[in-house]
Scaffold this active site. Structure first.
Site, short mmCIF file in Angstrom:
data_model
loop_
_atom_site.label_atom_id
_atom_site.label_comp_id
_atom_site.label_asym_id
_atom_site.label_seq_id
_atom_site.Cartn_x
_atom_site.Cartn_y
_atom_site.Cartn_z
N ARG A 1 0.59 1.28 18.40
CA ARG A 1 -0.29 1.20 17.20
C ARG A 1 0.87 -0.15 15.80
NH1 ARG A 1 0.14 4.05 10.51
NH2 ARG A 1 -1.75 2.28 9.88
N GLU B 1 1.47 7.97 11.52
CA GLU B 1 2.90 7.64 11.01
C GLU B 1 3.37 9.69 11.20
OE1 GLU B 1 2.92 5.48 8.01
OE2 GLU B 1 1.88 3.66 8.69
N TYR C 1 4.83 11.95 5.57
CA TYR C 1 6.65 12.02 6.09
C TYR C 1 7.36 13.26 4.56
CZ TYR C 1 6.10 7.54 7.18
OH TYR C 1 5.37 6.69 8.08
N ASN D 1 -1.09 9.82 8.32
CA ASN D 1 0.62 9.44 7.65
C ASN D 1 0.93 10.94 7.32
OD1 ASN D 1 -0.03 6.74 9.23
ND2 ASN D 1 0.01 6.14 7.10
N HIS E 1 -3.02 -3.50 7.32
CA HIS E 1 -1.26 -2.39 6.69
C HIS E 1 -1.27 -3.73 5.31
CE1 HIS E 1 0.51 0.24 7.89
NE2 HIS E 1 1.85 -0.28 6.87
N GLU F 1 -3.51 3.86 4.49
CA GLU F 1 -2.78 4.36 3.51
C GLU F 1 -3.84 3.47 2.52
OE1 GLU F 1 1.53 4.89 2.61
OE2 GLU F 1 1.50 5.69 4.93
C1 FCB Z 1 4.28 4.41 5.04
C2 FCB Z 1 3.86 3.32 5.18
C3 FCB Z 1 4.28 2.32 6.47
C4 FCB Z 1 5.83 2.52 5.86
C5 FCB Z 1 6.00 3.55 5.91
C6 FCB Z 1 7.99 4.98 5.41
O1 FCB Z 1 4.18 4.57 3.37
O2 FCB Z 1 2.38 3.08 5.63
O3 FCB Z 1 4.54 0.97 6.77
O4 FCB Z 1 6.63 1.56 5.12
O5 FCB Z 1 5.23 4.63 4.33
#
Ligand code: FCB
Length: 457
Positions: free
Chosen positions: A70, A356, A297, A295, A114, A159
């Site tokens: 990607r 992500e 985290y 995405n 992006h 995002e």
């Molecule tokens: C996300 C972004 C990516 C990267 C990660 C850690 O929010 O999409 O570009 O910065 O965080």
């Protein structure tokens, strides 16, 4: 994972890795401008110099045995002046990359946006202006016509919450504006441009699969106190539902329309329609997609008394047994698994892809030159396991992309935050695969063996 069609990949984005700021007629973007005006500790002028070292990067991916890559296309490289004629030299770069990926057996997944809006479009008002939707459609058409015969997986936007709200509400990200009403108009036009681009890509890239990558921040209330429960619900609306709901056809959530209106961000009286929802916009935004990209985290605990956009430094609750990454983000794989089930049950996407997931740790080369990033391996392992649990619970998970292939420019955090499976020496450009790259290669191989031993169905 449930079947052998599951896609294992890695991700990057143009501004974070390409460098070559002026090559082949590239125009400036809002991020070039953000760096030029001192809003970043470091710029993407050189980044990982992927624009010149891309063959090496494709070889690194081939060594990992991934199925898919990607990457994002820089609008500023491929269309002159934002909405002018195609820039053939810029398009050729992506064309060569796509050909090399395909020749290596890696499926290209291209993201259109992006966050690197052409500066010239920003100067005409940027995402808060409706005319930017038309410029984006033109850009999508240029890219679809050039690459759509070979790229069959498309992500319209990455995002939208970040682009709209960090860009126009908190002002932390480019273009650095700070106004709630402006952020809402930006969000609406980004979403509308998503829906319109779905149609453009379907006509220029026959048989393709199109999706959007939404960022998700699940949360739980700090306590059963109704004020905490309400604060969490508001945070979820602000951060997640404002985007998920319209993409899946239920429009903007009523509670949030009124909450934004109460804060002076939407004109009119209670119950009035949103002023910028013109011309069947909500129908366009809800264009059917083939997969939902997510995405993920971290997640957080939400109590009353916080600013709605506040995220960092938020106490993650009584315990975060798995600790924090170097971004300061709590490691919460269980919340991930639960959220995947929640998204499936609430919105019923046809397929869900983790576009992500990854962790920042600064582990660098040992004296013998190896990089033993065990904390990243533990993070990724726990999150892949969460995806497997969601899949076992019936969620239609079809892919997982590690963020990121390379240590790269982590936006306003600079090069110090390293998310890569591959170490990059930012002085020389040298790449060294970390232990996590080998872990990922082995994890993918094991998943393939296990899927094939189960046989079809
Ligand atoms: C996300 C972004 C990516 C990267 C990660 C850690 O929010 O999409 O570009 O910065 O965080």
């Amino acid at each position: 994972m449930p079947d052998s069609n599951f896609t294992w990949g890695v991700g990057t984005s143009a501004y974070q890795i390409e460098g070559a700021r002026h090559a082949d007629g590239k125009d400036p973007s809002i991020w070039d401008h953000f760096a030029d005006t001192g809003r970043m500790p470091e710029s993407g002028d050189v980044a990982c110099n992927h624009y010149h070292r891309w063959r090496e990067d494709v070889a690194l991916m081939a060594d990992m045995g991934i199925d898919a890559y990607r990457f994002s296309i820089a609008w500023t490289r491929v269309v002159h002046d934002g909405d002018g004629t195609p820039n053939t030299a810029g398009l050729d770069f992506y064309s060569r990359l796509v050909d090399a990926l395909l020749a290596t057996g890696i499926t290209p997944w291209a993201t259109l946006y992006h966050w690197d809006l052409p500066l010239v479009i920003q100067e005409r008002g940027g995402w808060p202006e409706r005319s930017t939707v038309g410029a984006f459609e033109h850009y999508a058409e240029v890219v679809g016509r050039s690459l759509g015969d070979r790229v069959h997986h498309w992500i319209t936007h990455n995002e939208p919450w970040v682009a709209a709200f960090l860009g126009h509400f908190t002002g932390d990200f480019a273009p650095g504006l700070s106004d709630g009403g402006t952020a809402l108009r930006a969000a609406h036009h980004i979403l509308l441009s998503h829906g319109r681009a779905v149609d453009v890509l379907r006509s220029t890239s026959p048989g393709c699969e199109v999706g959007i990558a939404l960022d998700c921040r699940p949360s739980t209330p700090a306590s059963d106190d109704p004020a905490d429960v309400a604060a969490r619900h508001h945070f979820d609306g602000f951060r997640n539902r404002w985007f998920f709901d319209p993409v899946f056809g239920t429009g903007y959530p009523d509670d949030m329309v009124e909450a934004h209106r109460a804060r002076g961000r939407i004109p009119g009286a209670t119950g009035d329609p949103i002023p910028w929802d013109l011309d069947g916009d909500l129908h366009a935004i809800a264009a059917p997609i083939d997969f939902l990209g997510l995405n993920y985290y971290t997640s957080l605990v939400r109590g009353a008394g916080r600013e709605e956009s506040e995220e960092s430094g938020v106490a993650p609750g009584p315990d975060v047994p798995e600790g924090y990454t170097e971004m300061g983000w709590p490691i919460t794989p269980d919340a991930f698994a639960e959220y995947l089930v929640h998204v499936h049950e609430t919105y019923r996407p046809a397929a869900m892809v983790i576009t992500e997931n990854g962790a920042s740790y600064s582990d660098g080369p040992d004296p013998d030159g190896t990089i033993d990033d065990q904390r990243r391996i533990a993070y990724l392992d726990a999150h892949v396991d969460a995806v497997a649990r969601a899949a076992a619970a019936g969620v239609p998970m079809t892919g997982y992309f590690v963020w990121s292939l390379l240590d790269n420019l982590e936006w306003t955090s600079g090069y110090a935050q390293r998310f890569g499976l591959v170490w990059v020496d930012h002085a020389t450009g040298e790449r060294i695969p970390k232990a996590s790259a080998r872990w990922y290669r082995d994890r993918i191989a094991a998943a393939r063996v296990s899927a094939s031993s189960r046989g079809p169905g």
